[in-house]
Design a protein around this motif. Structure first.
Motif, PDB file in Angstrom:
ATOM      1  N   ALA A  26       0.826  -1.211   0.000  1.00 55.89           N
ATOM      2  CA  ALA A  26       0.000   0.000   0.000  1.00 55.89           C
ATOM      3  C   ALA A  26       0.857   1.257   0.000  1.00 55.89           C
ATOM      4  N   SER A  27       1.896   1.260  -0.790  1.00 56.46           N
ATOM      5  CA  SER A  27       2.773   2.418  -0.876  1.00 56.46           C
ATOM      6  C   SER A  27       3.156   2.626  -2.338  1.00 56.46           C
ATOM      7  N   PRO A  28       3.914   3.662  -2.625  1.00 53.90           N
ATOM      8  CA  PRO A  28       4.395   3.836  -4.005  1.00 53.90           C
ATOM      9  C   PRO A  28       5.258   2.679  -4.499  1.00 53.90           C
ATOM     10  N   LEU A  29       5.718   1.835  -3.602  1.00 56.88           N
ATOM     11  CA  LEU A  29       6.477   0.658  -4.006  1.00 56.88           C
ATOM     12  C   LEU A  29       5.620  -0.285  -4.847  1.00 56.88           C
ATOM     13  N   THR A  30       4.299  -0.178  -4.729  1.00 53.04           N
ATOM     14  CA  THR A  30       3.377  -0.990  -5.512  1.00 53.04           C
ATOM     15  C   THR A  30       3.580  -0.765  -7.009  1.00 53.04           C
ATOM     16  N   LEU A  31       3.925   0.449  -7.386  1.00 53.59           N
ATOM     17  CA  LEU A  31       4.153   0.738  -8.803  1.00 53.59           C
ATOM     18  C   LEU A  31       5.319  -0.071  -9.350  1.00 53.59           C
ATOM     19  N   TRP A  32       6.291  -0.383  -8.510  1.00 47.27           N
ATOM     20  CA  TRP A  32       7.449  -1.155  -8.959  1.00 47.27           C
ATOM     21  C   TRP A  32       7.065  -2.604  -9.229  1.00 47.27           C
ATOM     22  N   TRP A  33       6.396  -3.253  -8.270  1.00 48.35           N
ATOM     23  CA  TRP A  33       6.114  -4.668  -8.469  1.00 48.35           C
ATOM     24  C   TRP A  33       4.882  -4.925  -9.327  1.00 48.35           C
ATOM     25  N   SER A  38       7.561  -6.447 -14.846  1.00 50.07           N
ATOM     26  CA  SER A  38       7.945  -7.335 -13.740  1.00 50.07           C
ATOM     27  C   SER A  38       7.377  -8.736 -13.982  1.00 50.07           C
ATOM     28  N   PRO A  39       8.035  -9.752 -13.437  1.00 44.03           N
ATOM     29  CA  PRO A  39       7.523 -11.121 -13.622  1.00 44.03           C
ATOM     30  C   PRO A  39       6.144 -11.299 -12.982  1.00 44.03           C
ATOM     31  N   TRP A  40       5.351 -12.181 -13.549  1.00 45.47           N
ATOM     32  CA  TRP A  40       3.981 -12.362 -13.077  1.00 45.47           C
ATOM     33  C   TRP A  40       3.917 -12.931 -11.669  1.00 45.47           C
ATOM     34  N   LEU A  45       5.408 -13.933  -4.693  1.00 43.56           N
ATOM     35  CA  LEU A  45       6.639 -14.055  -3.917  1.00 43.56           C
ATOM     36  C   LEU A  45       6.666 -13.071  -2.748  1.00 43.56           C
ATOM     37  N   LEU A  46       6.126 -11.879  -2.968  1.00 45.87           N
ATOM     38  CA  LEU A  46       6.068 -10.902  -1.872  1.00 45.87           C
ATOM     39  C   LEU A  46       5.126 -11.390  -0.766  1.00 45.87           C
ATOM     40  N   TRP A  47       3.980 -11.964  -1.155  1.00 43.55           N
ATOM     41  CA  TRP A  47       3.073 -12.535  -0.149  1.00 43.55           C
ATOM     42  C   TRP A  47       3.726 -13.699   0.571  1.00 43.55           C
ATOM     43  N   LEU A  48       4.477 -14.513  -0.160  1.00 41.33           N
ATOM     44  CA  LEU A  48       5.185 -15.626   0.453  1.00 41.33           C
ATOM     45  C   LEU A  48       6.199 -15.120   1.472  1.00 41.33           C
TER      46      LEU A  48
END
Length: 66
Positions: A26-33, A38-40, A45-48
């Protein structure tokens, strides 16, 4: 030697994990991933990562207070 059964340490771990999840999802980092290049599997992987840290915290404190 630190006492891992102290309730304040358990709350700190849970709070830090929640802040990490908010920072990732829930931050601007969301735009990166969420970028098209980016890979699907990156969101999975972030949730993991978040789930793995939660499991580690749960085993570390040996209680169900998380």
């Amino acid at each position: 030697m630190p006492d891992h059964n102290d309730p304040s340490h358990q709350r700190e771990g849970s709070l830090l994990l929640t802040l990490l999840a908010l920072f990732i999802f829930a931050s601007p980092l969301t735009l990166w991933w969420a970028n098209d290049n980016s890979p699907w599997l990156l969101p999975y992987l972030l949730w993991l990562l978040v789930i793995g840290i939660a499991a580690w915290l749960s085993r570390r404190y040996h209680r169900h207070d998380l």
